[in-house]
Each structure stands twice: as structure tokens, then as C-alpha cells.
Design a protein around this motif. Structure first.
Motif, PDB file in Angstrom:
ATOM      1  N   SER A  72       0.873  -1.222   0.028  1.00  0.00           N
ATOM      2  CA  SER A  72      -0.020  -0.073  -0.181  1.00  0.00           C
ATOM      3  C   SER A  72       0.919   1.012  -0.042  1.00  0.00           C
ATOM      4  N   LEU A  73       1.927   1.193   0.803  1.00  0.00           N
ATOM      5  CA  LEU A  73       2.664   2.354   1.022  1.00  0.00           C
ATOM      6  C   LEU A  73       3.528   2.468  -0.261  1.00  0.00           C
ATOM      7  N   ASP A  74       3.935   1.552  -0.930  1.00  0.00           N
ATOM      8  CA  ASP A  74       4.742   1.528  -1.947  1.00  0.00           C
ATOM      9  C   ASP A  74       4.012   2.118  -3.312  1.00  0.00           C
ATOM     10  N   LEU A  75       2.724   1.592  -3.327  1.00  0.00           N
ATOM     11  CA  LEU A  75       1.758   2.077  -4.324  1.00  0.00           C
ATOM     12  C   LEU A  75       1.313   3.586  -4.198  1.00  0.00           C
ATOM     13  N   GLY A  76       1.862   4.258  -3.181  1.00  0.00           N
ATOM     14  CA  GLY A  76       1.361   5.773  -3.058  1.00  0.00           C
ATOM     15  C   GLY A  76       0.574   6.097  -1.891  1.00  0.00           C
ATOM     16  N   ALA A  77      -0.192   5.166  -1.457  1.00  0.00           N
ATOM     17  CA  ALA A  77      -0.903   5.575  -0.370  1.00  0.00           C
ATOM     18  C   ALA A  77      -0.287   6.200   0.801  1.00  0.00           C
ATOM     19  N   GLY A  78      -0.823   7.202   1.431  1.00  0.00           N
ATOM     20  CA  GLY A  78      -0.402   7.750   2.557  1.00  0.00           C
ATOM     21  C   GLY A  78      -0.426   6.766   3.910  1.00  0.00           C
ATOM     22  N   GLN A  79       0.118   7.206   5.006  1.00  0.00           N
ATOM     23  CA  GLN A  79      -0.021   6.498   6.286  1.00  0.00           C
ATOM     24  C   GLN A  79      -1.597   6.330   6.644  1.00  0.00           C
ATOM     25  N   TRP A  80      -2.314   7.435   6.523  1.00  0.00           N
ATOM     26  CA  TRP A  80      -3.641   7.518   6.899  1.00  0.00           C
ATOM     27  C   TRP A  80      -4.568   6.677   6.092  1.00  0.00           C
ATOM     28  N   ARG A  81      -4.228   6.639   4.696  1.00  0.00           N
ATOM     29  CA  ARG A  81      -4.815   5.996   3.740  1.00  0.00           C
ATOM     30  C   ARG A  81      -4.537   4.501   4.246  1.00  0.00           C
ATOM     31  N   THR A  82      -3.349   4.039   4.173  1.00  0.00           N
ATOM     32  CA  THR A  82      -3.263   2.601   4.643  1.00  0.00           C
ATOM     33  C   THR A  82      -3.820   2.128   5.728  1.00  0.00           C
ATOM     34  N   PHE A  83      -3.789   2.935   6.841  1.00  0.00           N
ATOM     35  CA  PHE A  83      -4.404   2.791   7.813  1.00  0.00           C
ATOM     36  C   PHE A  83      -6.005   2.485   7.763  1.00  0.00           C
ATOM     37  N   ARG A  84      -6.339   3.277   6.931  1.00  0.00           N
ATOM     38  CA  ARG A  84      -8.216   3.151   6.989  1.00  0.00           C
ATOM     39  C   ARG A  84      -8.346   2.209   5.892  1.00  0.00           C
ATOM     40  N   SER A  85      -7.716   2.044   4.770  1.00  0.00           N
ATOM     41  CA  SER A  85      -8.264   1.149   3.891  1.00  0.00           C
ATOM     42  C   SER A  85      -7.589  -0.349   3.956  1.00  0.00           C
ATOM     43  N   ILE A  86      -6.535  -0.483   4.551  1.00  0.00           N
ATOM     44  CA  ILE A  86      -5.835  -1.664   4.615  1.00  0.00           C
ATOM     45  C   ILE A  86      -5.798  -2.178   5.981  1.00  0.00           C
ATOM     46  N   LEU A  87      -5.230  -1.519   7.052  1.00  0.00           N
ATOM     47  CA  LEU A  87      -4.844  -2.055   8.237  1.00  0.00           C
ATOM     48  C   LEU A  87      -6.295  -2.165   9.200  1.00  0.00           C
ATOM     49  N   LEU A  88      -7.205  -1.126   9.174  1.00  0.00           N
ATOM     50  CA  LEU A  88      -8.262  -1.277  10.058  1.00  0.00           C
ATOM     51  C   LEU A  88      -9.159  -2.422   9.315  1.00  0.00           C
ATOM     52  N   PRO A  89      -9.516  -2.436   8.039  1.00  0.00           N
ATOM     53  CA  PRO A  89     -10.365  -3.439   7.678  1.00  0.00           C
ATOM     54  C   PRO A  89      -9.878  -4.945   7.970  1.00  0.00           C
ATOM     55  N   MET A  90      -8.541  -5.156   7.829  1.00  0.00           N
ATOM     56  CA  MET A  90      -8.110  -6.351   7.916  1.00  0.00           C
ATOM     57  C   MET A  90      -7.768  -7.015   9.378  1.00  0.00           C
ATOM     58  N   THR A  91      -7.926  -6.143  10.368  1.00  0.00           N
ATOM     59  CA  THR A  91      -8.050  -6.355  11.511  1.00  0.00           C
ATOM     60  C   THR A  91      -9.433  -6.149  12.208  1.00  0.00           C
ATOM     61  N   MET A  92     -10.270  -5.943  11.428  1.00  0.00           N
ATOM     62  CA  MET A  92     -11.728  -5.588  11.853  1.00  0.00           C
ATOM     63  C   MET A  92     -12.325  -6.590  12.790  1.00  0.00           C
ATOM     64  N   ALA A  93     -11.809  -7.960  12.374  1.00  0.00           N
ATOM     65  CA  ALA A  93     -12.448  -9.082  13.133  1.00  0.00           C
ATOM     66  C   ALA A  93     -12.048  -8.875  14.634  1.00  0.00           C
ATOM     67  N   GLY A  94     -10.712  -8.533  14.597  1.00  0.00           N
ATOM     68  CA  GLY A  94      -9.865  -8.300  16.142  1.00  0.00           C
ATOM     69  C   GLY A  94     -10.842  -7.067  16.906  1.00  0.00           C
ATOM     70  N   VAL A  95     -10.975  -6.172  16.042  1.00  0.00           N
ATOM     71  CA  VAL A  95     -11.762  -4.889  16.713  1.00  0.00           C
ATOM     72  C   VAL A  95     -13.032  -5.124  17.203  1.00  0.00           C
ATOM     73  N   MET A  96     -13.943  -6.330  16.263  1.00  0.00           N
ATOM     74  CA  MET A  96     -15.289  -6.395  16.838  1.00  0.00           C
ATOM     75  C   MET A  96     -15.117  -7.436  17.892  1.00  0.00           C
ATOM     76  N   THR A  97     -14.123  -8.246  17.902  1.00  0.00           N
ATOM     77  CA  THR A  97     -14.098  -9.315  18.957  1.00  0.00           C
ATOM     78  C   THR A  97     -13.887  -8.313  20.381  1.00  0.00           C
ATOM     79  N   ALA A  98     -13.014  -7.360  20.413  1.00  0.00           N
ATOM     80  CA  ALA A  98     -12.640  -6.483  21.331  1.00  0.00           C
ATOM     81  C   ALA A  98     -13.944  -5.601  21.696  1.00  0.00           C
ATOM     82  N   ALA A  99     -14.734  -5.171  20.912  1.00  0.00           N
ATOM     83  CA  ALA A  99     -15.745  -4.389  21.174  1.00  0.00           C
ATOM     84  C   ALA A  99     -16.823  -5.174  21.934  1.00  0.00           C
ATOM     85  N   ILE A 100     -16.774  -6.327  21.679  1.00  0.00           N
ATOM     86  CA  ILE A 100     -18.146  -7.426  22.354  1.00  0.00           C
ATOM     87  C   ILE A 100     -17.647  -7.779  23.522  1.00  0.00           C
ATOM     88  N   ILE A 101     -16.253  -7.873  23.849  1.00  0.00           N
ATOM     89  CA  ILE A 101     -15.712  -8.523  24.996  1.00  0.00           C
ATOM     90  C   ILE A 101     -15.377  -7.222  26.023  1.00  0.00           C
TER      91      ILE A 101
END
Lengths: 306, 356
Positions: free
Chosen positions: A206-235
Motif C-alpha cells: 500500500s505504501l509503495d503504491l503511493g497511499a499515505g499512512q492514514w490511507r493505509t490505516f483506513r483502507s488496509i490495516l483497519l479493515p483487515m483487523t476488523m475481526a479483532g476490533v469487533m471481538t474487542a468491542a464485544i468482550i
């Protein structure tokens, strides 16, 4: 693998103890609570099962709804704070050098070695109007006041004439601090686990292809760890919703949540049926939340970022 | 009156634990072997060597467990005795236990030391003829206050319930019955008159005052007072006496409208494994010297007349222990109001707690 029917004895050896455990410590107590919830209190010690729904109807009384609503939003806000604080912490741990990582994880788990009650008493000591936190703030205020006097602005009371301690206990703020403090590790650990599993090359791509830090977080990192975030929210959300000790001590009777009312039904009010109905209602709410989560999770994995 | 922990060095976190509904005292089930009495009492509510001396004298061991409040005590017994021989409920709860048929009759012949008890305690309203209870200690509820923080000492429940003067410096008890009853006293009503009008008026009074109240303290008002978190606290007299000993700047007053006079009793629950041992222990506690040792340690008022003669004036003439005068004449004893009233009280209390 063998089918269980081909080896009934081995199957029974595993099944009977666990099923027995569930039956004795889960199904039976829950059934008793259910029967209580459709019963009536007829004297100090007697309860008569009349299959009434009156106890459930009482849940609609305005003060009970107020307390349910208060529990929901206190738990909601605290969950959001847990996620916002927990995510960066989990990220730091996940990206830390392998040598440091176990120590950081240990620091997260360490509070569990102390009883919750003791930790809550510690918070009382910290958050009181004469507590440590206000002591620190007062010290900062005094230094600031001195500095202002030194540069000749002392007469204008720019930061107030006297130090005003901040009240946390008996306020929403104190209860939210307590809830976040107690449940934060439960938010960090699942997010950390999902970050650990993540293939880092996606981020590099993502970074190589020109996305910034924020964009990488929002479009790649967060969606790919969403399962963990949901689990965290529930428990974090579910135990917060039924939280008893934190509002009882840090709320000082001013910020009751629903569990505090339930407790009184089993003690002072001696209204076991109503208390049972409220407990079960809380359980139903939990089931609904879990159902929504698993529904969302199955949809998410079908849509999936693969 | 949850934590009866008078001496600071005896203080433990247990009172606080109980205050939020947790208690780690194990019931004595299955341990009621020959020669053991299972005694279930409040925290720090016995003399330092009372029980050891009992064991020395009789050879009967005492299994000593603690409970934190009356409601917890009743909740533990409502579905049967978990294995105790001797319990210490407060007068209105003694009534509750009697109504629920959970107490064994006391055999007066087995307790010769009953002769030591002040005759004024022989025939109370909550247990006519003392069939089920033996008086242990009594006391009042009043206002503990920080002397340097008030221009004049508080004299009325109005200082807690309606006044703006001490906004943000007030702690009330966390127990609904007592809090409403003191509101009734302020309204000039009997504290046992649970009419809907009285309850509604008290509820409105508390909801209006809630913004000025710092804490509905689960019986740690005296700690808040000592820590300087509040300047006025509604509390049980012994609890305030405890912090008065640590801090000269704290005083105790019984408001002029009168207060609740309570009494804790020794009772034997139905199904007690060792009722004979329980009778023997009651007799031991009622002994003049033992009674004096207990009272000197816990600093509550003893109904034991023989014990009082052995004690010094610092105790027997202490106005915080033995209050007198007009306020005491207007005071009342709380009477158990019945299950229906309990539900009514809790509903009103929930509205107070949910408000704001």
C-alpha cells in the motif's frame, strides 16, 4: 477421523463430564432464574410460580428504562474509548522488537494478578477530590500560578483564584474511567492477536503504491483487523453492560447502572422474581448483540478482503 | 452500620467489600462438629479475647464468620440456615426473621447472665418477652461533621436533606429504608409511617437534593468524612466515634427532629447445629466482665447494666454513645414494615438513584 458412534465409550468419556457441568452450573441455574422471573413474591420467604409476565412489564417503568439506557451509553462510550486507546497500544506491541514484546504483553496482563476490588479501591484513592490525581493537578496549578506571578500577571487570576479540584467520583467521568481501566486489556489483546496474524507485505504494498499512512490505516490495516476490533468491542461491551462493582464504588450511588438495581432486588427489596426478570433481560440483550455480531462477521467474511 | 470497625488498627478492607455485596465468609456448613459454635457477626463487633476465653472456659471452639449488612444476612437465611448457630441482626431484621419463622426460641433457663441486662430491654416491641432475641448493643444514627468546615454545628436533618449550604459536601447512607425514615423525621412524621404521601414527599425531597449530595455511601461515610471528601455525613454513631478518635476535628450530633434508635440482638437461627453451644456463648457474652471488655473495645452502647458498672466515665458518660435530651425523646425504633412496603421502598429508591 472416527465417527463418534464407532467409539461411544470414548465419546461418553468426553461428553458426559462437560455436559454434566453445563447442566448443573448453567442450564439448571438459568432455568431456576427463568421460573423465578415468571413468579410472584407472596411473603418474605415464599415465591409462587404463577406464570405472570408482570415482572417483565415492570421493565418498562421509566426509571428502569432510564437505568438500562444509562448502562447502554456508559458501556458504549467506554467501549469506544477502549478501542481508541487499545488499538494504538496493540499496534505498538505488535510492531515492537521480538525481545520486548513478551514484556509489553506482560505489562498488559499484570493488573489481572491483583483482585478487581483492590484495583477499584486504588482508583478511589487516585480519583478522589483529595486524591492523587487532584494532588498532581494542584501541584501543576501552583507552579503555573507562581510562574504567572513571576512574570507579573499574578493579579489577574488567569487560571482561577484558587485551585478547584475536579470531581470524578460520583460522576459519569469517574465510572467511565473505571470501566475503561478495568476492561482495556480485553480490548488490547484481541486487536493485538489480529495484528500479529496480519501479513505485513500488504502494508508495504500500500505504501509503495503511493497511499499515505492514514490511507493505509483506513483502507488496509483497519479493515483487515476488523475481526479483532469487533471481538474487542464485544468482550468489553458485554461485561461493562452488566458492571456492578465499578458503578457501586466509583459512582457513589449517583451513577447507578442496571446491575446495581438487580443486586438490590436480591437483597434489600427481597424481590427475587423482578431481579430475575431484569437479569434475563440483560442476557437477552447480550444474545442479540452476539447474534448481530456473528451475522455481521459472516457477511463480512463472505464479502471478505481476500 | 455495616462496618463496625472501631479501632483503626483493626480496620480491614472487608467492611468495604461487604458494602458492595461481596462477602468471603464461608458458611460453616459441615463443620458443625461436636463442640463448635458457628458465630456469624459484624466486622470488629466483639472483644479482642472474648471468643478465646470462651473456648478456654468451655472447650467449645468458635467458628467466627463476618457479614456486612442485615440484607446480606437475611438473603443468606431466607432459603434455609447455611449452618450457623448464632447471628446478630438489628431489631427490625429480628422482626423480619421472626415473621419468616427463621429463629429458634431462646431458652432463658440456659442463660443465667440475662440477669445482667438492664430491665428496660426486657420487653421490646420487636420481640415481646424476648422469646427469640437477647440484646447485644444499641445506638443511634446522626450527623458526623467536620468542626472546622461548618460555621455552626449542624442541628437538623434539613442540613443534609434540603439545605444548599453544604452542597457537594454531604454523604447520606446508601440504605433506602434508613434514608427515607430520616426524611420522615424531618417532615415531622413517624419514621414507621410508610404512607404513599410520605414516601412520595421524601422521594421528591431526595431527588431535589441529589445534586448537592456527594455520595450515597455504602456505609463508608465516616471514611469520606475523615478523608475530607465530605464535611457532613449521615452515619451510625459508633462509626463516627471511630473516626473521632483519629481526628479531633470531627463531631457527632443527633438532629433535633429525633432519630432512629437501633438495637442489635443475639439470635439462634432455626436449624442451628449446636443450639446448646449457642446458648453457652450468649451466656458468656452477657457476663459482666466480658460485656465490659467488648463494650470498651467496640464503643457501642451496651444494654448490660452489670458491665456498665465496671466501665469508666469516658465510656458511660460519652454523649455520642449515650445521647440524651429532647432529640432522644423524639426518636423512634424502626419497625419491620412488611414485604409489600419493601417493594414500594425499593421502587422509590430506584427512582431517586436513576434521577439526574
Amino acid at each position: 477421523m472416527e465417527h463418534y458412534r464407532q467409539n461411544l465409550r470414548a465419546f461418553a468419556a468426553f461428553f458426559v463430564p462437560s455436559a454434566g457441568w453445563l447442566l448443573v452450573f448453567f442450564v439448571v441455574p438459568l432455568a431456576i432464574i427463568f421460573v423465578y422471573s415468571v413468579s410472584e413474591t407472596i411473603s418474605l420467604t415464599e415465591i409462587k410460580t404463577t406464570w405472570t409476565f408482570e415482572n417483565y412489564a415492570r421493565l418498562l417503568e421509566p426509571e428502569i428504562l432510564t437505568l438500562f439506557w444509562r448502562s447502554l451509553w456508559l458501556a458504549g462510550i467506554s467501549t469506544v474509548i477502549c478501542l481508541c486507546v487499545g488499538y494504538p497500544v496493540a499496534l505498538v506491541i505488535a510492531t515492537a522488537p521480538a525481545k520486548v514484546k513478551p514484556w509489553l504483553l506482560l505489562l498488559i496482563i499484570l493488573p489481572f494478578w491483583t483482585n478487581l476490588l483492590i484495583r477499584t479501591y486504588a482508583l478511589l484513592n487516585i480519583l478522589g477530590t483529595r486524591g492523587r490525581l487532584n494532588g498532581l493537578l494542584e501541584w501543576i496549578w501552583t507552579q503555573g500560578d507562581r510562574a504567572l506571578t513571576f512574570i507579573g500577571l499574578g493579579a489577574y487570576d488567569l487560571i482561577g483564584e484558587d485551585f478547584e479540584p475536579i470531581t470524578f467520583l460520583g460522576r459519569w467521568s469517574g465510572v467511565i474511567i473505571g470501566l475503561v481501566y478495568v476492561h482495556l486489556p480485553f480490548a488490547i489483546l484481541p486487536i493485538y492477536a489480529s495484528l500479529e496474524k496480519l501479513d505485513r507485505s500488504y502494508l508495504e504494498a500500500s505504501l509503495d503504491l503511493g497511499a499515505g499512512q492514514w490511507r493505509t490505516f483506513r483502507s488496509i490495516l483497519l479493515p483487515m483487523t476488523m475481526a479483532g476490533v469487533m471481538t474487542a468491542a464485544i468482550i468489553t461491551f458485554i461485561p461493562m453492560l452488566g458492571s456492578f462493582l465499578t458503578p457501586a464504588l466509583l459512582g457513589r450511588g449517583q451513577v447507578d447502572m442496571i446491575a446495581n438495581v438487580i443486586e438490590r432486588q436480591f437483597k434489600g427489596a427481597n424481590e427475587l422474581p423482578f431481579g430475575s426478570a431484569m437479569s434475563l433481560f440483560l442476557l437477552y440483550v447480550t444474545f442479540i448483540i452476539l447474534a448481530i455480531q456473528s451475522f455481521a462477521a459472516s457477511r463480512g467474511s463472505r464479502r471478505g478482503i481476500k | 452500620m455495616t462496618s463496625r470497625n472501631f479501632r483503626p488498627n483493626r480496620r480491614s478492607v472487608l467492611g468495604g467489600m461487604g458494602a458492595v455485596g461481596l462477602s468471603f465468609g464461608l458458611p460453616g456448613t459441615g463443620r458443625a462438629a461436636e463442640g463448635t459454635v458457628n458465630f456469624y457477626n459484624w466486622d470488629t463487633y466483639i472483644g479482642e479475647t472474648t471468643l478465646a476465653q470462651f473456648t478456654d472456659a468451655t472447650g467449645v471452639k468458635v467458628q467466627y464468620d463476618l457479614f456486612a449488612d442485615n440484607e446480606e444476612l437475611f438473603a443468606k437465611f431466607r432459603n434455609g440456615n447455611p449452618g450457623y448457630d448464632l447471628i446478630v441482626p438489628t431489631n427490625d431484621f429480628v422482626e423480619r426473621f421472626i415473621v419468616a419463622d427463621l429463629l429458634e426460641e431462646i431458652d432463658h433457663a440456659k442463660i443465667p447472665n440475662l440477669a445482667n441486662i438492664d430491665p428496660a430491654f426486657a420487653d421490646p416491641a420487636h420481640d415481646p418477652g424476648r422469646k427469640y432475641s437477647v440484646p447485644y448493643m444499641w445506638g443511634t444514627i446522626g450527623i458526623g461533621y467536620r468542626k472546622s468546615a461548618v460555621s455552626t454545628p449542624p442541628t437538623s436533618w434539613a442540613d443534609l436533606y434540603t439545605s444548599e449550604e453544604y452542597a457537594g459536601r454531604i454523604a447520606l447512607l446508601g440504605e433506602p429504608t434508613t434514608v427515607f425514615q430520616m426524611a420522615f423525621k424531618l417532615m415531622g412524621k413517624s419514621m414507621n409511617d410508610w404512607s404513599d404521601e410520605n414516601l412520595a414527599a421524601a422521594e421528591a425531597m431526595l431527588i431535589a437534593q441529589k445534586k448537592n449530595i456527594t455520595a450515597f455511601a455504602p456505609d463508608n461515610g465516616q471514611d469520606l468524612l475523615l478523608a475530607g471528601e465530605v464535611d457532613l455525613a449521615m452515619e451510625w454513631n459508633g462509626d463516627v466515634l471511630q473516626v473521632m478518635e483519629e481526628d479531633d476535628d470531627i463531631g457527632y450530633v443527633v438532629p433535633k427532629e429525633g432519630t432512629m434508635v437501633w438495637e442489635d440482638d443475639l439470635c439462634i437461627p432455626k436449624g442451628a447445629p449446636n443450639p446448646d453451644g449457642a446458648h453457652a456463648l450468649i451466656n458468656h457474652i452477657l457476663d459482666a466482665e466480658q460485656g465490659a471488655e467488648i463494650a470498651d473495645f467496640i464503643y457501642y452502647a451496651t444494654p448490660n447494666a452489670a458491665a456498665r458498672t465496671l466501665m469508666d466515665a469516658e465510656y458511660t458518660e460519652n454523649p455520642a454513645i449515650f445521647p440524651a435530651g429532647e432529640a432522644m425523646e423524639k426518636s423512634e425504633v424502626s419497625i419491620f414494615s412488611g414485604q409489600e412496603t419493601l417493594a414500594k421502598i425499593d421502587a422509590a429508591w430506584t427512582r431517586v438513584r436513576a434521577a439526574g
